[in-house]
Structure formats: structure tokens, C-alpha cells
Design an enzyme around this catalytic site. Structure first.
Site, PDB file in Angstrom:
ATOM      1  N   LYS A  73       7.406 -16.564  33.550  1.00 41.42           N
ATOM      2  CA  LYS A  73       6.746 -17.813  33.160  1.00 41.42           C
ATOM      3  C   LYS A  73       5.269 -17.547  32.907  1.00 41.42           C
ATOM      4  O   LYS A  73       4.625 -16.811  33.663  1.00 41.42           O
ATOM      5  CB  LYS A  73       6.936 -18.861  34.261  1.00 41.42           C
ATOM      6  CG  LYS A  73       6.456 -20.266  33.898  1.00 41.42           C
ATOM      7  CD  LYS A  73       6.824 -21.245  35.002  1.00 41.42           C
ATOM      8  CE  LYS A  73       6.359 -22.659  34.694  1.00 41.42           C
ATOM      9  NZ  LYS A  73       6.737 -23.613  35.767  1.00 41.42           N
ATOM     10  N   SER A 148       9.073 -27.736  34.429  1.00 43.49           N
ATOM     11  CA  SER A 148       8.179 -27.132  33.453  1.00 43.49           C
ATOM     12  C   SER A 148       8.581 -25.712  33.053  1.00 43.49           C
ATOM     13  O   SER A 148       8.064 -25.159  32.099  1.00 43.49           O
ATOM     14  CB  SER A 148       6.759 -27.099  34.030  1.00 43.49           C
ATOM     15  OG  SER A 148       6.719 -26.266  35.191  1.00 43.49           O
ATOM     16  N   SER A 172      10.557 -27.791  39.013  1.00 45.93           N
ATOM     17  CA  SER A 172      10.319 -27.123  37.735  1.00 45.93           C
ATOM     18  C   SER A 172      11.177 -25.899  37.467  1.00 45.93           C
ATOM     19  O   SER A 172      11.198 -25.396  36.348  1.00 45.93           O
ATOM     20  CB  SER A 172       8.838 -26.740  37.610  1.00 45.93           C
ATOM     21  OG  SER A 172       8.064 -27.892  37.419  1.00 45.93           O
TER      22      SER A 172
END
Length: 473
Positions: A73, A148, A172
């Protein structure tokens, strides 16, 4: 292949890491126009694979994740690879160091194939709030992948990498895992180092793995868990994790989670709990009354911490080139911080408000009190149950752009996931089935540092339900 199989076959020289990584990079090139999961592809991935192959030929230990393709990420620092947080504020920022979890993965033989997309500074539930455009759900590219960590889940579901790392502040990792039909874990707070993770809300967030199977997620957690002297919120001690074993577990189905879910989602979750019962688990209804206050408590605390953490981004030491005409501090500061995205600005402003004089006690302290109540209720439930079950997300993946005009509707989708973050307990999302061709995830929660219990329960369900397959891309 799953990550466990890749590592074994690379170590046994059935194929080389270079061959495997080359195919992964070709896959990324093929599907990225449809999915947009990656922000940056690592141009040194092939050389890293070659170096690993040389190590194996020399008879050296290749590590438990030998050759496995991993996506990271883009809010987790990677030395020499830009880390943008999907924001203009960190455009082309290249960290001078690796996050602890990245170093641990590389030491275990994993190959970082690139940095994956996210909502700006990890603030969102859809991966639409990205400077680099929205990531699309591989099962239906007109829909969101969740957020996210949408790029983390979508890249695994689209077979662009074997496993990935995300961060989970209020769901997330689990939200996109559910929406993309992959496995995602939010570990116990303190189990995994946050050193090198760009902070959103320090007291809530954890780095967590995403994979196609429970065994893959367990193998990654085995590598990245443990004490880190650079992160003093990490717990001492180290234990090993496996895919789990079949054993009679006490499962509590949280009625508040089910009552708030869409009918199609609820049906699949009831079926999932019945599957666990058929496998020898003792399943009963459980109640968590404080759930109705969890969302308000979470967003109050998260936004307050975000307003503090993001105060450092002033564009004076790193970031995009503002090229101001002249220099006056107040106008420059205002101009550069205006380049945050709308959702980030909304959270900074709200967080500053709840911390302001006259409102600190009314909002922030009350939110912390609710957090304590939730922890106390969960502790009581874990005295009766090994795991608590419910839907990961109360709704099915929705269309891109569908909820952008109403932030409150967007926040409501996190209602089932924020509980684990507030209470600092581990939670996992495992594919439970499909409704109208769209994925549904089963969320399981356990007591602090009981990740192996989660893997036991999730592994039993995964094997019995056999919810497999890949999207047609």
C-alpha cells in the site's frame, strides 16, 4: 498460484523467481488499464528476483516467502520507491528508508512488485479519493473495490500479486477484502510494527496482510509480526501462525451486525454460520449493544488524530513544487495545504473542531469513554465465545461515484468494522459467497493476540465453503 505454493516451488527450483515475477509483471501490464490497482511498479523487481535465484543456486535459505510477488500500500515507506499516499502533498516523494514490515518481507524472500492505490492518506472506504484515479473492483469494474486499501485487495483478486499489505484504521483492509472476495486481516494493535507507515490515526491503525487464502495471510503475518525497537507500541514476544486446524469453536453471531445488513448479505452470513455449525462449531446469537455508538466514537477519534498527524505536511521539506511568487509564510502555508483532497480536508477540519476549546470534553473525551465501553463489552463476550461473527460489510459493492455526494452515507458502510479498531482486537474477512454476482465477506473477531484462533475458524470455513474463483479480466 497462492503464495505458499509459489514459495515452495521457487525454493525447490521447479521454476525460478525471475520467471514467476516476469509473468506477474506481464499480468499487471495487461489488467491495469481495467483495474488501476498500482500507482508505481517496481522497476527493480526482476533484478531482485534474479538475486534470489542466485541465492537459491548457492544453496542458501531463500526464506519462507521465496519469490512471492507482494504489493505494498502506498502509505508504507519503501526505500528508493516513491510513496505518495495517493496525494499531491507527497507527489514523487521517495523515502530514504524501508518500513519495518517491508524489510521483514524482503528478508523473507518476497519480491516487492509495486505500490498499490488507496484513498488519499488512507481516508476513505472506496479508493475513489486518490490523486491517481479510482481503483475498480475486478469482479465488476463499474463498482468500487472498497477502501482505503482498495489497491491491495484488487491487485490480489486480479492476480497481479500473490499477497499485499494494507493498513486498517477502521476496516481499510477488511472492507476491500470483502468487496473483492479475498482474505484480509486486521491484527491486534501492537502485533505488527507501524514504523514506516504514514500515520492517519495512531491509536487505531495496524498494517495487515491481504491474500487469496487464509494460509497465505497466516504466512505473511508470521513474517511481519513481533516486537520492533523502533515502534514501542509493539508487544514483546513472537509466535508462529499457521492456516489453522479444525477444532470445536464457540461462535457468537452478533445480532446488531446482522440487523443492520442488507437482506442479501444477511442470508449469506446466516448460511456461513450454519456451515461453521456443520463443521462442529457451537454457534449462538450474541449481542453488542454499544455498536450503535461505535461509528460516532470512531470517526471522532480518527479525525482528531488525523488533524494532528497531518499538520506536518506543509510542503516546506518535501512534496510537490508549489513555485510560489514571492514568499510570505501564512499565504504559502494556506496555499500548499489547500492541495489536500476534499475528503482529507473535511477530516482535518472536523478533527480540529472536536479538539478545540469547549468541545474537547463534549466530543473527544466522550468518544474515548464509548471506546472503553466497547472494549468492556467485547471482553465479556470473549469469555463466552472464541470468535464473534457477522458481515464484514453491511452492503454489496456499489457503483463508483454512487455515494460521493453524501459523506455520511459513505461513513455508514464502516459500521461493522470499526469495532475491532476501537477495541484493538484482531478481525479477519474471509470470502463467504456471492449475491447478484457480487462478493460478500464474513468477518470474524477474536480476543487480543488470538490471531491463531481466527485462522482456525477462518480456515475451517474456507475449506468447507470453498468460495473460490477469480474474476474474468
Amino acid at each position: 498460484m497462492d503464495a505458499v505454493s509459489v514459495a515452495r516451488k521457487v525454493a525447490e527450483r521447479e521454476f525460478s523467481a525471475e520467471e514467476y515475477i516476469q509473468q506477474v509483471l506481464e499480468r499487471i501490464k495487461k489488467v491495469e488499464p481495467k483495474v488501476n490497482a498500482f500507482i508505481t511498479v517496481n522497476k527493480n523487481a526482476i533484478e531482485q528476483a534474479r538475486s534470489l535465484d542466485r541465492k537459491i543456486r548457492d544453496g542458501k535459505d531463500a526464506g519462507p516467502l521465496a519469490g512471492v510477488a507482494v504489493g505494498i500500500k502506498d502509505n508504507i515507506s519503501t526505500k528508493g520507491i516513491r510513496t505518495t499516499c495517493a496525494s499531491k502533498m507527497l507527489d514523487n516523494y521517495v523515502p530514504p528508508y524501508d518500513a519495518t514490515v517491508v524489510k521483514q518481507l524482503q528478508d523473507a524472500g518476497a519480491v516487492i512488485v509495486g505500490k498499490v492505490n488507496l484513498d488519499e492518506f488512507a481516508m476513505g472506504s472506496t479508493t475513489e479519493f486518490s490523486r491517481h484515479g479510482p481503483t475498480r473492483n475486478p469482479w465488476d469494474t463499474s463498482r468500487v473495490p472498497g477502501g482505503s486499501s482498495g489497491g491491495s485487495a484488487a491487485s490480489v483478486a486480479a492476480l497481479e500479486c500473490a499477497v499485499s499489505l494494507g493498513s486498517d484504521t477502521g476496516g481499510s483492509v477488511r472492507c476491500p477484502a470483502s468487496f473483492c472476495s479475498v482474505v484480509g486481516l486486521k491484527p491486534t494493535y501492537g502485533l505488527v510494527s507501524r514504523f514506516g507507515l504514514v500515520s492517519y490515526a495512531n491509536s487505531l491503525e495496524q498494517v495487515g496482510p491481504v491474500g487469496r487464502t487464509v494460509a497465505d495471510v497466516a504466512s505473511v503475518l508470521d513474517v511481519i509480526s513481533g516486537f520492533d525497537e523502533r515502534d514501542h507500541t509493539t508487544a514483546a514476544g513472537k509466535q508462529s501462525y499457521g492456516a489453522g486446524k479444525k477444532r470445536p469453536l464457540r461462535v457468537g453471531l452478533v445480532k446488531e451486525f446482522i440487523e443492520g445488513a442488507d437482506e442479501q448479505v444477511s442470508k449469506i452470513i446466516y448460511d456461513a454460520v450454519n456451515t461453521l455449525a456443520k463443521e462442529g462449531c457451537k454457534c449462538e446469537e450474541a449481542s453488542l449493544p454499544s455498536v450503535k455508538y461505535a461509528l460516532a466514537s470512531y470517526y471522532t477519534i480518527a479525525m482528531a488524530e488525523a488533524s494532528s498527524n497531518l499538520a506536518r505536511y506543509d510542503n516546506m521539506r518535501y512534496g510537490f513544487d508549489a513555485s510560489p511568487d514571492g514568499y510570505e509564510w501564512n499565504s504559502y502555508f494556506s496555499h500548499t495545504r489547500g492541495n489536500f483532497g476534499e475528503e482529507v480536508k473535511r477530516r482535518i477540519i472536523t478533527g480540529s473542531y472536536v479538539l478545540s476549546s469547549g468541545y474537547y470534553g463534549k466530543y473527544y473525551l466522550k468518544a474515548q469513554q464509548v471506546r472503553s465501553i466497547i472494549r468492556k463489552e467485547l471482553k465479556s463476550l470473549f469469555g463466552k465465545f472464541d470468535v464473534l461473527a457477522g458481515p464484514t460489510m453491511p452492503i454489496l459493492p456499489f457503483k463508483i461515484g454512487e455515494k460521493l455526494d453524501d459523506p455520511l452515507k459513505m461513513y455508514l458502510v464502516d459500521v461493522d468494522t470499526v469495532v475491532a479498531n476501537l477495541a484493538a482486537v484482531p478481525a479477519i474477512s474471509v470470502p463467504a459467497g456471492f449475491a447478484a454476482g457480487l462478493p460478500v465477506g464474513l468477518q470474524l473477531m477474536a480476543d487480543e493476540f488470538c490471531e491463531q484462533t481466527l485462522f482456525d475458524a477462518a480456515g475451517v470455513f474456507e475449506s468447507a465453503a470453498n468460495v473460490r474463483g477469480s474474476p474474468d479480466l
